[in-house]
Design a protein around this motif. Structure first.
Motif, PDB file in Angstrom:
ATOM      1  N   TRP A  15       0.809  -1.211   0.000  1.00 39.98           N
ATOM      2  CA  TRP A  15       0.000   0.000   0.000  1.00 39.98           C
ATOM      3  C   TRP A  15       0.848   1.269   0.000  1.00 39.98           C
ATOM      4  O   TRP A  15       0.328   2.363  -0.233  1.00 39.98           O
ATOM      5  N   ARG A  16       2.156   1.144   0.231  1.00 41.29           N
ATOM      6  CA  ARG A  16       3.009   2.333   0.245  1.00 41.29           C
ATOM      7  C   ARG A  16       3.332   2.756  -1.185  1.00 41.29           C
ATOM      8  O   ARG A  16       3.506   1.920  -2.074  1.00 41.29           O
ATOM      9  N   ALA A  57     -14.145  -2.173  11.302  1.00 38.94           N
ATOM     10  CA  ALA A  57     -12.687  -2.207  11.445  1.00 38.94           C
ATOM     11  C   ALA A  57     -12.016  -2.650  10.149  1.00 38.94           C
ATOM     12  O   ALA A  57     -11.014  -2.073   9.717  1.00 38.94           O
ATOM     13  N   ALA A  58     -12.567  -3.700   9.517  1.00 39.54           N
ATOM     14  CA  ALA A  58     -11.998  -4.175   8.256  1.00 39.54           C
ATOM     15  C   ALA A  58     -12.124  -3.106   7.172  1.00 39.54           C
ATOM     16  O   ALA A  58     -11.185  -2.885   6.388  1.00 39.54           O
ATOM     17  N   TRP A  59     -13.265  -2.442   7.127  1.00 38.76           N
ATOM     18  CA  TRP A  59     -13.477  -1.387   6.129  1.00 38.76           C
ATOM     19  C   TRP A  59     -12.504  -0.232   6.351  1.00 38.76           C
ATOM     20  O   TRP A  59     -11.966   0.349   5.402  1.00 38.76           O
ATOM     21  N   ALA A 112      -9.805   1.068   3.627  1.00 43.95           N
ATOM     22  CA  ALA A 112      -9.771   2.450   3.151  1.00 43.95           C
ATOM     23  C   ALA A 112      -8.431   3.106   3.469  1.00 43.95           C
ATOM     24  O   ALA A 112      -7.885   3.867   2.655  1.00 43.95           O
ATOM     25  N   GLY A 113      -7.880   2.794   4.651  1.00 45.46           N
ATOM     26  CA  GLY A 113      -6.605   3.389   5.030  1.00 45.46           C
ATOM     27  C   GLY A 113      -5.469   2.978   4.108  1.00 45.46           C
ATOM     28  O   GLY A 113      -4.601   3.794   3.781  1.00 45.46           O
ATOM     29  N   LEU A 122     -12.919   9.118  -1.812  1.00 47.52           N
ATOM     30  CA  LEU A 122     -13.045   7.949  -2.669  1.00 47.52           C
ATOM     31  C   LEU A 122     -12.618   6.664  -1.971  1.00 47.52           C
ATOM     32  O   LEU A 122     -12.981   5.565  -2.396  1.00 47.52           O
ATOM     33  N   ALA A 123     -11.839   6.777  -0.889  1.00 45.47           N
ATOM     34  CA  ALA A 123     -11.319   5.585  -0.214  1.00 45.47           C
ATOM     35  C   ALA A 123     -12.430   4.656   0.285  1.00 45.47           C
ATOM     36  O   ALA A 123     -12.351   3.439   0.091  1.00 45.47           O
TER      37      ALA A 123
END
Length: 404
Positions: free
Chosen positions: A32-33, A337-339, A343-344, A359-360
């Motif tokens: 994700w980075r 929590a999963a969502w 998104a993060g 949009l996340a």
């Protein structure tokens, strides 16, 4: 009793989804980075010769925005461009010659390979012809770049310096795709996000001696911009060894890595795609033409992929709303929590594409679209229209020589 069992099933499914996201967050190569850019580099004392190979089929609509950027490369060594007109019907070859006359810059040669023989995809047949033309110049490097890719003036210089400094046989940059229409904003950043999740960039550049396990087997490249050492191409038999590959960039990287080469892949700062995808239909075709090839045309892999996408991307929102509707705090909490983790992890990609962060939370909807695109890819394959692109259809391509 029945409702309690259903709530319990939702809770356990949401827990599994959250566990999957925590694993992805921490153990999937930090996919994700978005800070994987060209590695540290120093200018070589003597700049090696480079031949740029551009396969092009019906690209007149974008060529005016891309080819001049290649011709204008500020490169201290010897470099020239070979554009291979792959049976275009829109005057691509003639336009390329006109652009070269207007803009000057690096020498341009326009060639045409004729129709590909059985067992070859059109693009790789064009690449083979371009490499053949370049062979007479005895280049040390080949830059394989698509006809819709625009390069900053110092792009070639930076790619070569990075390859020489890091001793990489392949240096590839994921071109920044266009994000102007509403559908592009929704779908395009997710496309790169999903790609990085499948092929974490950090694992790709690891040396074999550093890690004998999974990292050394991870290999991928981005077809829009691949700098390739010519001798590495010969060792890996590029492109002959991957002549039937629909997902040719990943196939190329794997072939080079299997031959003992080093591969680097990261995000681009100054390499941009100028191809528009204004409608959902355009984006749908881009994804669905190769999605089932990525799964080796295997129905079991398709079923597993659909189930995995549903568990990872769809369950969190379903669990949140179902938990709120049934009064199940555990289901709602686990889903939320999963969502949130999902998104993060998407936020850095949205920032890279300079898109609004609201949009996340929409990523589950985008993932559902990709799920449908993948299923449609399989449907089209079994209808004999798989991997259709620009008037050609490849009904049973092998996506990659070694998919293991």
């Amino acid at each position: 009793m029945g409702q309690t069992a259903r709530v319990s099933a939702i809770v356990w499914t949401a827990a599994a989804s959250l566990a999957a996201w925590l694993w992805l967050l921490l153990f999937q190569g930090f996919f994700w980075r978005t800070d994987i850019r060209l590695p540290p580099r120093e200018d070589p004392q003597a700049w090696p010769s480079v031949c740029v190979v551009v396969p092009a089929r019906d690209e007149a609509a974008v060529l005016s925005a891309s080819l001049p950027s290649l011709l204008a490369q500020d490169y201290p060594g010897r470099a020239e461009v070979f554009l291979v007109d792959d049976g275009s019907s829109d005057g691509t070859g003639a336009l390329a010659r006109e652009l070269a006359e207007q803009h000057g810059g690096l020498p341009l040669t326009v060639g045409s390979p004729g129709e590909p023989p059985a067992g070859w995809t059109g693009k790789l047949w064009a690449v083979r012809h371009g490499i053949g033309l370049a062979h007479a110049r005895d280049p040390e490097y080949l830059l394989l770049t698509d006809a819709d890719i625009a390069h900053a003036p110092d792009s070639l210089r930076r790619l070569v310096a990075a390859a020489r400094t890091g001793e990489f046989d392949v240096v590839s940059q994921m071109a920044r795709l266009r994000v102007e229409s509403p559908w592009e904003r929704l779908v395009v950043p997710a496309f790169v996000y999903f790609f990085a999740q499948l092929y974490p960039f950090r694992r790709i550049s690891k040396k074999n001696k550093e890690n004998k396990k999974k990292g050394t087997r991870t290999a991928a490249a981005a077809g829009g911009c691949i700098l390739l050492r010519a001798d590495a191409a010969e060792r890996a038999r590029i492109p002959d060894a991957i002549r039937h590959a629909v997902i040719d960039d990943v196939a190329l990287a794997r072939a080079v890595k299997r031959a003992g080469g080093r591969v680097w892949l990261g995000l681009a700062d100054a390499v941009d795609s100028v191809r528009p995808y204004p409608r959902l239909h355009d984006l749908w075709r881009m994804v669905s033409r190769s999605a089932y090839a990525q799964l080796r045309h295997n129905p079991l892999l398709l079923a597993g992929t659909v189930a995995g996408l549903a568990l990872v991307y769809l369950v969190p929102s379903v669990a949140l709303f179902a938990g709120a509707a049934t009064g199940s705090a555990p289901a709602a909490g686990l889903g939320a929590a999963a969502w949130l983790v999902m998104a993060g992890t998407y936020v850095p990609m949205l920032r890279y594409y300079r898109q609004p962060l609201w949009l996340a939370p929409l990523l589950p909807f985008t993932a559902f679209l990709y799920l449908l695109m993948t299923v449609d890819s399989a449907v089209q394959h079994y209808r004999g229209r798989g991997a259709a692109w620009k008037g050609r259809t490849y009904t049973r391509p092998d996506a990659v020589p070694d998919e293991g």
